[in-house]
Enzyme design. Structure first.
Site, short mmCIF file in Angstrom:
data_model
loop_
_atom_site.label_atom_id
_atom_site.label_comp_id
_atom_site.label_asym_id
_atom_site.label_seq_id
_atom_site.Cartn_x
_atom_site.Cartn_y
_atom_site.Cartn_z
CB VAL A 1 -0.89 0.02 1.26
CG1 VAL A 1 -1.76 1.25 1.27
CG2 VAL A 1 -1.75 -1.21 1.31
CB CYS A 2 1.87 3.57 -2.33
SG CYS A 2 2.78 5.09 -2.56
CB ILE A 3 -1.61 5.87 1.86
CG1 ILE A 3 -1.51 4.84 2.97
CG2 ILE A 3 -2.64 5.49 0.87
CD1 ILE A 3 -2.80 4.72 3.74
#
Lengths: 165, 708
Positions: free
Chosen positions: A88-90
């Site tokens: 996940v890329c947040i």
């Protein structure tokens, strides 16, 4: 460091168990290792991910909460901000130092006052509102922008798959 | 590393190796037996050698020696014969491996993958360096000496590997709150055994050095022993601290300091001993022009860098501590009582705390460890870097034109940037790995950027962030005006310019800037877990229920839910009017889980068991339950889509969904919830019927799906 991290994780686990946010279940799968959690996230209502239950793995560093955990979906999910391997890329998961996309303000990033609950809620809102400006999965971002119907269709398939139907 | 090749080699399994070794050894012994008998035959009957060789009498009546002598004889024969010696050495190694394996079985059980990998790496590394040492540095030619050194290093290697295992296992065990005491005891006993062995080896090295080999050899041997001793001692100390902490109720504030200094001292000690050891090798060996010297030089360089890095880190630590102590006073008793909250970093209660200029309280130790890596308040992100340090940096005109400044730097140095339009960021002053750079920002450049480049629609979360940045500079300007201006300019700098030059319309003072308020208080509320936990965050509240009149759409990418919770609590009354009992968990479940009669979170959620096993099963059950619920809902939704005549108002149909997508705003949230309300209003009897219909429909849907 692991001692204080352990205590904090225990406290978070307790809080998540006693007052679970809607549509989220999270906790260490095997208490032998308290630094690996599994989380189930319900796709937000009124979006193309509605109804799906997505499993993700959270891996905490030994200096948690000073450093953010890593999150990786273990099921298939097609989303602009999720790498094709599930990572996940947040921004909330990025330490103030590193900035893979080169645009995030430090205000959005990890700080020790964040928690698992906030991460998961952020992920829910990320599912609802993809940020195609910092695409981790370029394919998904493109589909999302140009061919929304196709994106919704794929999302619907992942929802179905996530439910094992 | 040369280990890459070695890893590819197919190693035989332990079982085959042991079998082969045993066979080989027995062959050797049998051979010695035969040879001895031949020799005996010669002694007892020197006249008839011929008969003896093929007859080989097992126990000759004229046995001249005792059984002990017989044994020594055999040994002598074994050592005399080349291949027998190798068989014996091989057997000795086999035994050593078996002993190691046995200890591993007893103490550690099955090794984890990472432990196995560590042990393997460590083993190959050790082999490589000791090979260099024996043949490169010592330049041993004599077979006996090689053998002695090999024995010495084999024992050391075993102890090293066991220490490594203990360390890994300790780290692993400290990851779990529920480890039986016996595990800890086993590892600790092993560590104690390693310590004793080290002491014994040290004595041996003193003895050898004193009696035979001289001071240099003694130094080499002793250094190895002491290294191993420090390493195992470090694990013991860490272990002791950990166990004490675990069995200690409440917060142990000085724990972090003890851990830090233990780590520092042991790490520095190990590095300096290792460094001296290698330096000694280099100087003593007279091997300046050989491969060995190259390898040792590399190792020296590596050790030196490590040492330097550690010292630098320690300096940073000391600086952080001193600046923290100088600038952030301890909170007074009243302040602590007023705050009445846990430390946001470790979530434990606070008896003593430090107060930041922004008013947030943290444990000293927690704050220190955070400040080591970042210079902002964890809660509100206020910049805490020392102003005196920043002014000492002379502003340098930048040469990086294409690159954006690092956002955190931009944040930190916003004030600087404001006045002179260029700033220098020296990252290594804060954290060693941060880069240093300087950027020049001129007014015209901004204008150009703002007008030409940033015309793409700006993302709400970015807007939110930019608004935050502007408000850090101008806290008095209401957020709505800032956001409005940002919408036009798409640039923090331009908006700030606009505010300075009075181009931003600021509404009259009577205007209630509530969003602004809540935005600023969000981080504070984020630290406190919502009391009672019944936070009325409707599922899918990816969007914040901001009142439309305020005209600000905030994407809650950071603590979004907390914001939502905050807002909802504030505006709870307004929302409640629309849907009665949204705050009540039961009602919420009805809304969210459509047709579920059970209350999932009520069933499994409100108990946190003391036993680990029970917690695990509870968690598993909650997960299953959630999945089951989701499946039901999915099936019923499919169904409602399939049957046209069904009361499809209860479920959002797909095209309805399509219309709303992706702008998930308050309106849709309300519409969605109110769409479910009719179901909850139905009387019990009606609901029962409806449920049974759904149940049947669900089964039908499943059947249909199976056909598909």
């Amino acid at each position: 460091m692991a001692g204080s991290a352990l205590k904090r994780l225990m406290a978070e686990y307790k809080q998540l168990t006693l007052n679970p946010p809607e549509g989220i279940v999270a906790g260490p799968v095997d208490e032998e290792n308290f630094f690996e959690w599994e989380a189930l996230i319900t796709g937000p209502e009124e979006t193309c991910f509605e109804g799906g239950v997505f499993a993700a793995k959270l891996t905490f560093p030994s200096d948690y909460p000073l450093s953010p955990p890593k999150m990786k979906f273990t099921c298939d999910i097609f989303h602009p901000n999720i790498y094709s391997d599930g990572r996940v890329c947040i921004s909330i998961l990025h330490a103030p130092g590193d900035d893979p996309m080169g645009y995030e303000s430090s205000a959005e990033r990890w700080s020790p006052v964040q928690s698992v609950e906030k991460i998961l809620l952020s992920v829910v809102s990320m599912l609802a509102e993809p940020n195609d400006e910092s695409a981790a999965n370029v394919d998904a971002a493109k589909t999302w922008r140009d061919n929304r119907a196709r994106f919704n269709e794929i999302a619907h398939q992942t929802v179905r798959k996530s439910l094992g139907l | 590393m040369p280990v890459v090749l070695l890893e590819r080699l197919p190693l035989p399994s332990l079982r085959t190796y042991v079998t082969v070794s045993v066979l080989l050894t027995s062959c050797a012994i049998y051979y010695a037996h035969l040879a001895q008998n031949v020799a005996l035959g010669r002694i007892s009957d020197p006249s008839s050698t011929q008969t003896n060789t093929d007859g080989a009498p097992k126990t000759p009546p004229t046995w001249p020696k005792t059984s002990e002598g017989y044994f020594y004889d055999k040994i002598a024969i074994l050592i005399g014969e080349g291949w027998c010696v190798w068989a014996l050495i091989n057997m000795a190694y086999c035994c050593l491996i078996l002993v190691g394996k046995l200890i591993q079985r007893i103490v550690f059980g099955k090794l984890r993958v990472s432990e196995q990998q560590h042990v393997k790496d460590k083993f190959l590394n050790f082999m490589f360096y000791k090979f260099i040492f024996i043949f490169g540095v010592m330049n041993v030619q004599n077979m006996d000496e090689v053998l002695l050194w090999c024995t010495w290093f084999s024992v050391l290697c075993l102890l090293h590997l066991l220490t490594q295992l203990c360390k890994d296992r300790f780290e692993y065990l400290s990851f779990s709150p529920t480890i039986p005491l016996s595990h800890h005891v086993k590892v600790l006993v092993l560590l104690a055994v390693i310590q004793t062995n080290c002491a014994f080896l040290l004595l041996l090295s003193v003895f050898v050095g004193y009696v035979y080999a001289g001071i240099n050899i003694f130094a080499f041997m002793a250094a190895e022993c002491i290294l191993l001793m420090t390493k195992s001692m470090y694990v013991i100390v860490r272990y002791a601290i950990h166990l004490w902490d675990m069995n200690h109720e409440g917060v142990w504030e000085n724990r972090a300091i003890y851990v830090y200094y233990a780590e520092l001292i042991f790490e520095l000690a190990t590095l300096s001993i290792d460094f001296c050891h290698h330096l000694h090798m280099l100087l003593w060996g007279h091997i300046f022009l050989s491969m060995a010297s190259l390898v040792i030089c590399m190792q020296l360089r590596y050790l030196f860098h490590d040492f330097q890095r550690r010292i630098r880190r320690h300096k940073n630590y000391l600086r952080v501590v001193s600046s923290m102590e100088a600038r952030f006073a301890m909170a007074t008793k009243e302040e602590l009582e007023d705050n009445n909250d846990d430390c946001a970093i470790c979530w434990e209660g606070m008896d003593t705390a430090r107060k930041l200029p922004c008013g947030h309280l943290f444990h000293s130790a927690c704050l220190r460890s955070w400040l080591e890596q970042d210079t902002s308040c964890p809660t509100c992100r206020m910049n805490l870097s020392d102003p005196s340090e920043r002014t000492t940096q002379a502003p340098v005109t930048g040469d990086i034109n294409g690159n954006e400044p690092r956002p955190d730097a931009q944040n930190n140095d916003l004030q600087n940037q404001m006045t002179n339009h260029f700033f220098h960021f020296d990252g290594s002053r804060y954290v060693s790995w941060l880069p240093s750079f300087s950027v020049e920002v001129t007014h015209t450049q901004i204008l150009g950027n703002g007008l030409d480049v940033n015309l793409a629609p700006i993302h709400t979360s970015q807007l939110d962030n930019m608004a935050r940045q502007v408000q850090e500079v101008f806290p008095t300007v209401p957020l709505s005006s800032v956001v409005d201006d940002l919408r036009m300019t798409h640039s923090v700098e331009l908006t700030i310019e606009n505010i300075i030059e009075g181009r931003v319309t600021i509404p009259p003072a009577g205007f209630p800037s509530r969003t602004h308020q809540s935005l600023l208080t969000t981080p504070a509320s984020a630290t406190t877990p919502p009391p009672g936990g019944a936070v009325p965050v409707p599922m899918g509240s990816g969007s914040v229920p901001v009142l439309p009149s305020q005209g600000v759409n905030l994407l809650p990418s950071l603590g979004g839910a907390a914001m939502a919770a905050d807002e909802t609590r504030e505006n709870g009354a307004d929302l409640m009017d629309g849907h009665d009992g949204l705050n009540e968990p039961g009602a919420r479940n009805l809304l969210l889980f459509g047709d579920s009669k059970e209350e999932p979170s009520a069933m499994y959620g409100h108990r946190f068991s003391k036993s680990a096993a029970e917690r695990e099963t509870m968690l598993g059950r909650r997960k299953e339950h959630m999945l089951e619920q989701a499946r039901r809902r999915f099936a019923s939704r499919q169904l409602s889509q399939g049957c046209v005549d069904d009361n499809s108002t209860s479920y959002a149909s797909l095209d309805h969904q399509e219309n709303l997508y992706p702008s998930l705003n308050v309106d849709s949230a309300i519409r969605f919830t109110s769409a479910h309300v009719p179901g909850s209003e139905a009387s019990d009897g009606q609901q029962d019927i409806a449920n049974s219909i759904r149940e049947r429909a669900y089964l039908a849907a499943q059947r249909r799906m199976r056909h598909n």
